[in-house]
Design a protein around this motif. Sequence first.
Motif, PDB file in Angstrom:
ATOM      1  N   THR A  12      -5.289   1.850  -3.680  1.00  0.00           N
ATOM      2  CA  THR A  12      -4.692   3.074  -4.096  1.00  0.00           C
ATOM      3  C   THR A  12      -5.576   4.112  -4.938  1.00  0.00           C
ATOM      4  OG1 THR A  12      -2.342   2.048  -4.008  1.00  0.00           O
ATOM      5  CG2 THR A  12      -2.490   4.252  -5.077  1.00  0.00           C
ATOM      6  N   GLU A  52       9.422   4.333  -6.414  1.00  0.00           N
ATOM      7  CA  GLU A  52      10.131   5.067  -5.268  1.00  0.00           C
ATOM      8  C   GLU A  52      11.601   5.223  -5.621  1.00  0.00           C
ATOM      9  OE1 GLU A  52       9.589   3.288  -1.530  1.00  0.00           O
ATOM     10  OE2 GLU A  52       7.450   4.120  -1.120  1.00  0.00           O
ATOM     11  N   SER A 100      -3.192   8.563  -3.123  1.00  0.00           N
ATOM     12  CA  SER A 100      -3.519   8.314  -1.636  1.00  0.00           C
ATOM     13  C   SER A 100      -3.728   6.850  -1.321  1.00  0.00           C
ATOM     14  CB  SER A 100      -4.840   9.098  -1.494  1.00  0.00           C
ATOM     15  OG  SER A 100      -5.021  10.445  -1.639  1.00  0.00           O
ATOM     16  N   GLY A 101      -2.773   6.354  -0.340  1.00  0.00           N
ATOM     17  CA  GLY A 101      -2.724   4.973   0.313  1.00  0.00           C
ATOM     18  C   GLY A 101      -3.638   5.021   1.504  1.00  0.00           C
ATOM     19  N   LYS A 102      -3.484   3.844   2.179  1.00  0.00           N
ATOM     20  CA  LYS A 102      -3.811   3.661   3.446  1.00  0.00           C
ATOM     21  C   LYS A 102      -3.109   4.679   4.474  1.00  0.00           C
ATOM     22  CE  LYS A 102      -5.943  -0.842   3.226  1.00  0.00           C
ATOM     23  NZ  LYS A 102      -5.976  -2.135   3.763  1.00  0.00           N
ATOM     24  N   CYS A 115       0.714  -1.068   0.003  1.00  0.00           N
ATOM     25  CA  CYS A 115       0.018   0.070   0.098  1.00  0.00           C
ATOM     26  C   CYS A 115       0.847   1.409  -0.033  1.00  0.00           C
ATOM     27  CB  CYS A 115      -1.007   0.026   1.200  1.00  0.00           C
ATOM     28  SG  CYS A 115      -2.058  -1.290   1.174  1.00  0.00           S
ATOM     29  N   ALA A 116       0.468   2.088  -0.790  1.00  0.00           N
ATOM     30  CA  ALA A 116       1.242   3.524  -0.809  1.00  0.00           C
ATOM     31  C   ALA A 116       0.854   4.202   0.618  1.00  0.00           C
ATOM     32  CB  ALA A 116       0.755   4.384  -1.836  1.00  0.00           C
ATOM     33  N   GLU A 117       1.599   4.708   1.389  1.00  0.00           N
ATOM     34  CA  GLU A 117       1.549   5.300   2.569  1.00  0.00           C
ATOM     35  C   GLU A 117       0.964   6.518   2.651  1.00  0.00           C
ATOM     36  OE1 GLU A 117       1.420   3.668   5.265  1.00  0.00           O
ATOM     37  OE2 GLU A 117       2.228   1.752   4.532  1.00  0.00           O
ATOM     38  N   GLY A 118      -0.029   7.201   3.086  1.00  0.00           N
ATOM     39  CA  GLY A 118      -0.359   8.420   3.281  1.00  0.00           C
ATOM     40  C   GLY A 118      -0.943   9.089   1.877  1.00  0.00           C
TER      41      GLY A 118
END
Length: 433
Positions: free
Chosen positions: A392, A381, A431-433, A220-223
Amino acid sequence: MNEKDSALFLLNEIKTSDADCGEVCVIKTQTTEVYYESGKVSMIRTNENISANVKVIKDNKKGIVSTNDISTEEAKKKIVSDALESAASAPEDDANGISDEPCDRTFVYGTPEKDTEKVYDRLAEFIGETKKKYPKISFDSITANHVSVERVYKNTNGVNITEKYGYYTFSPMYMAVDGEKTSSFNYSGVMIKDLGAPFMTLGQTEMLLAETEKQTETICAEGKLVGDIIITPQCLSELLSCIEDNFLSDSVLINGTSPYRDKLGQKIAAPSVTVLSAPLSEEIVGGYRSTSDGYIAENMTLIENGVLKNYIVERLNGSKRTGLPRSKNDGGCYIMNGGNTSLSDMIKNVKKGLIMNRFSAGSPGVNGDVTGVAKNSFLIEDGKIVGAVSETMFSGNLTVMLLNVRAISEERINDGSSILPWVDFGGVTISGK
């Protein structure tokens, strides 16, 4: 009656009625389908469909009727009478009209004749090769078709256009399975003139199979972040269709919701962006030679070096109501110029972002805002692909995204309906979790 005779009969019915003018379009489509599911070829069948569309105009009122029943003279007569009845209750509009450029043309192109045995052989070859090279792939279904079409258009202004063409399609739907882990579903689709090349080599087929095997494990992409989204050719085709429908078509120009309503000849995209609508290109299998409203089609530039060159004003009515010239074709069949950057270098130049193969989103807002879910996508990244992503979201503004094109790949993919590169759009919210 064959298609030409049916179209002529309908046209004569219009001429002998009290309509001021009218048009007919009769289309016969024959589809031979080889269908694979549950581990075997489950069906080989041929379907034929005949449809007719009739438009009449009486006292500036328009009536349109579409049907699949033109089997008898009584049915054909009823189509015209129903169209006249529809026109009688329609609002008056002096922009109504039909093509007024008399012509008598016949176009024959593509592959009208089928080779079902070869389709089966190519399908079996593809299944065997997939099992060997990508053993985690599990097919939900695979469809390999041959489609032949005869389209006859006639109107009371002396326009007679016939198109006869054919093509093959190949479309697998699949997922990857690794023990109890599975990927989300993925798919690809191509249109081809002939069966000279293995299915595995067509479009993005093999690339997507290989990527899907990597999607049983996701991160998951963070934040929330603002970064780049590299959109693949298959995904870019959907995006361009969205832009055409919501920004460039006559319907949104008429109702005033297009953000490009007064942008003809102005910059709407980065200077690296050039997009054509090219239905006559020899490289575009899914092209056409005439428009839906009875004109001979031409290739047309939509965006050139970032500047908006043409709208998609398909209809004579649309041209009259907007005051814009009728466009040279009905849109689609996109060809986008490649850039001077390799896909690998594009990825290396992304600090944080996504490679997006598919997306799920509603129609963009009137101002171009769009929000959706990235599907079958990968997180980047520091210039490296770090893994497949799930859950996502992305959001941005399409008009801003076009101006923020950071790079276009030199590689392009031809799937038969478009020829497109990978495009890096900057400034998109992820936007991820």
